[in-house]
Design an enzyme around this catalytic site. Structure first.
Site, PDB file in Angstrom:
ATOM      1  N   SER A 163       0.920  -1.106  -0.128  1.00 13.77           N
ATOM      2  CA  SER A 163       0.035  -0.061   0.110  1.00 13.77           C
ATOM      3  C   SER A 163       0.837   1.244  -0.200  1.00 13.77           C
ATOM      4  O   SER A 163       1.803   1.466  -0.832  1.00 13.77           O
ATOM      5  CB  SER A 163      -1.066  -0.270   1.185  1.00 13.77           C
ATOM      6  OG  SER A 163      -1.918   1.049   1.129  1.00 13.77           O
ATOM      7  N   THR A 164       0.684   2.143   0.933  1.00 20.02           N
ATOM      8  CA  THR A 164       1.277   3.301   1.080  1.00 20.02           C
ATOM      9  C   THR A 164       3.063   2.803   0.989  1.00 20.02           C
ATOM     10  O   THR A 164       3.461   2.149   1.828  1.00 20.02           O
ATOM     11  CB  THR A 164       1.112   4.115   2.330  1.00 20.02           C
ATOM     12  OG1 THR A 164      -0.192   4.279   2.225  1.00 20.02           O
ATOM     13  CG2 THR A 164       1.936   5.502   2.249  1.00 20.02           C
ATOM     14  N   HIS A 190      -2.219  -1.153  -3.647  1.00 25.80           N
ATOM     15  CA  HIS A 190      -3.471  -0.071  -3.252  1.00 25.80           C
ATOM     16  C   HIS A 190      -3.124   1.306  -3.919  1.00 25.80           C
ATOM     17  O   HIS A 190      -2.319   1.742  -3.552  1.00 25.80           O
ATOM     18  CB  HIS A 190      -3.577   0.049  -1.686  1.00 25.80           C
ATOM     19  CG  HIS A 190      -4.029  -1.102  -0.924  1.00 25.80           C
ATOM     20  ND1 HIS A 190      -3.952  -1.014   0.507  1.00 25.80           N
ATOM     21  CD2 HIS A 190      -4.361  -2.230  -1.321  1.00 25.80           C
ATOM     22  CE1 HIS A 190      -4.211  -2.327   0.765  1.00 25.80           C
ATOM     23  NE2 HIS A 190      -4.620  -2.933  -0.228  1.00 25.80           N
ATOM     24  N   MET A 283      -0.284   0.974   5.273  1.00 27.23           N
ATOM     25  CA  MET A 283      -1.022   1.374   6.395  1.00 27.23           C
ATOM     26  C   MET A 283      -2.179   0.518   6.536  1.00 27.23           C
ATOM     27  O   MET A 283      -2.847   0.091   5.581  1.00 27.23           O
ATOM     28  CB  MET A 283      -1.705   2.888   6.168  1.00 27.23           C
ATOM     29  CG  MET A 283      -2.274   3.397   7.381  1.00 27.23           C
ATOM     30  SD  MET A 283      -2.423   5.289   7.058  1.00 27.23           S
ATOM     31  CE  MET A 283      -3.039   5.378   5.563  1.00 27.23           C
ATOM     32  N   ASP A 286      -4.203  -5.088   5.881  1.00 27.89           N
ATOM     33  CA  ASP A 286      -4.616  -5.816   4.903  1.00 27.89           C
ATOM     34  C   ASP A 286      -3.243  -6.840   4.538  1.00 27.89           C
ATOM     35  O   ASP A 286      -2.266  -6.083   4.300  1.00 27.89           O
ATOM     36  CB  ASP A 286      -5.045  -4.964   3.433  1.00 27.89           C
ATOM     37  CG  ASP A 286      -5.518  -5.674   2.415  1.00 27.89           C
ATOM     38  OD1 ASP A 286      -5.845  -6.845   2.690  1.00 27.89           O
ATOM     39  OD2 ASP A 286      -5.416  -5.394   1.317  1.00 27.89           O
TER      40      ASP A 286
END
Length: 358
Positions: A163-164, A190, A283, A286
């Protein structure tokens, strides 16, 4: 109060940013910069909570300013850019350098009606992210994985989730793999924006790594994807069923679609121990449960370490569950995986003549 430094050379776009941020309580613009060098100096002096960063700037580019800021005064950076393809490529370079999210500039159409709300939401989310110092340049890769243990023979796919901070982490991992790496890489990232942003990401990743990168269409056989990086498309879960890829419009997981958990759990069920799983920076949580399912099914599992993460959230949750056999920086995960190409069955040989995408 979220203290924001606005970096933008266009007076019109600066006005959009100024009006959007001051229209609601909770935001304070502490400074404005019209070039990258001024942005670095104002960041050092004002210590804002968030920076909105254009990437095309005079004197010093937004990318160079991001690199300087993340190396010397780490601050959450929201890139605000246009949907021009080359500008998007630079945007992903900035994300790889430590910026944490991206928002498209106002288009001058009906979508501008909600742009201010989207900006404020993005700034709030970015302000909560604890960023770390990013040393540059990126450490050199380990192309042959010599002397490092790898997953067992028979690995049919490597599943990766991020993600991030994911763009930078996946580049570091993939650069550590040998050029003729024979195992399919299935990747869930993401992405806050679809459309041109999503399309540009695959091209950027191919350019950065020299590998074939594309979005899954559904129905592809794993045996036909040797060495390719195949991503979950925007707003669809990526699954493996019967040795083939499937796409699903099922409910979001952890507010995400695509979700890393959806991929990891399907790989655990379909491939068991004939797979490897890697959970990178991001973050939330998941992917943590899915990585645990993969480990319990016999797969080799890795999570990114805290020191190399932009956000140590998803990998931390995986480590806390005991889902990761090893916790390492991305390039070391890649070095572990590099042995797969030498130890996997020869059924894929003959498909593996890599050429750098044109």
């Amino acid at each position: 109060m979220i203290r924001v430094l606005v970096v933008e050379d266009s007076a019109t776009v600066r006005q959009f940013l100024r009006e959007a941020l001051t229209r609601a309580d909770g935001f304070e613009i502490v400074g404005e910069a019209t070039d990258g060098a001024a942005a670095v100096e104002l960041c050092r002096r004002l210590r804002p909570d968030v920076i909105t960063m254009d990437v095309v700037l005079p004197v010093m580019s937004g990318l160079a300013a991001t690199e300087q800021i993340m190396a010397h005064a780490p601050t959450p950076i929201l890139v605000v850019c246009s949907a021009d393809r080359r500008e998007l490529f630079t945007t992903y370079d900035a994300l790889a350098a430590g910026a944490v999210d991206v928002l498209e500039k106002p288009r001058g159409d009906a979508s501008d009606d909600t742009w201010g709300h989207r900006l404020r939401t993005a700034v709030k989310v970015v302000s909560r992210i604890r960023v770390v110092t990013r040393r540059l340049p990126v450490p050199p890769p380990h192309p042959d994985g010599a002397g490092t243990p790898g997953p067992p023979p028979g690995v049919r796919a490597i599943a990766v989730g991020a993600s991030t901070g994911g763009p930078g982490a996946i580049v570091r991992l993939l650069r550590a793999l040998p050029a003729e790496f024979p195992v399919p890489v299935l990747y869930v990232q993401h992405l806050a924006s679809g459309g041109a942003f999503a399309q540009a990401f695959t091209g950027w990743l191919a350019e950065q790594t020299g590998r074939l990168v594309g979005y899954a269409r559904g129905g592809e056989a794993l045996s036909a994807l040797g060495g390719r990086v195949t991503m979950a498309p925007p707003d669809r879960h990526l699954l493996v069923r019967g040795g083939h890829l499937q796409l699903s419009a099922g409910p979001p997981r952890h507010s995400c679609r695509p979700a890393v958990d959806a991929l990891f759990e399907s790989v655990a069920m379909d491939l068991g121990g004939n797979a490897a799983g890697c959970l990178l920076t991001g973050m939330g949580r998941d992917g943590a449960d899915g990585l645990l399912a993969m480990r319990r099914a016999g797969a080799v599992t890795y999570a990114q370490d805290a020191g190399s993460c932009v956000v140590y959230g998803m990998p931390r949750e995986a480590a806390a569950l005991g889902a990761a056999a090893e916790v390492l920086p991305p390039e070391e995960i890649g070095a572990r995986l590099a042995a797969v190409g030498r130890r996997s069955p020869g059924a894929l040989s003959g498909r593996l003549a890599w050429r750098t995408p044109s």
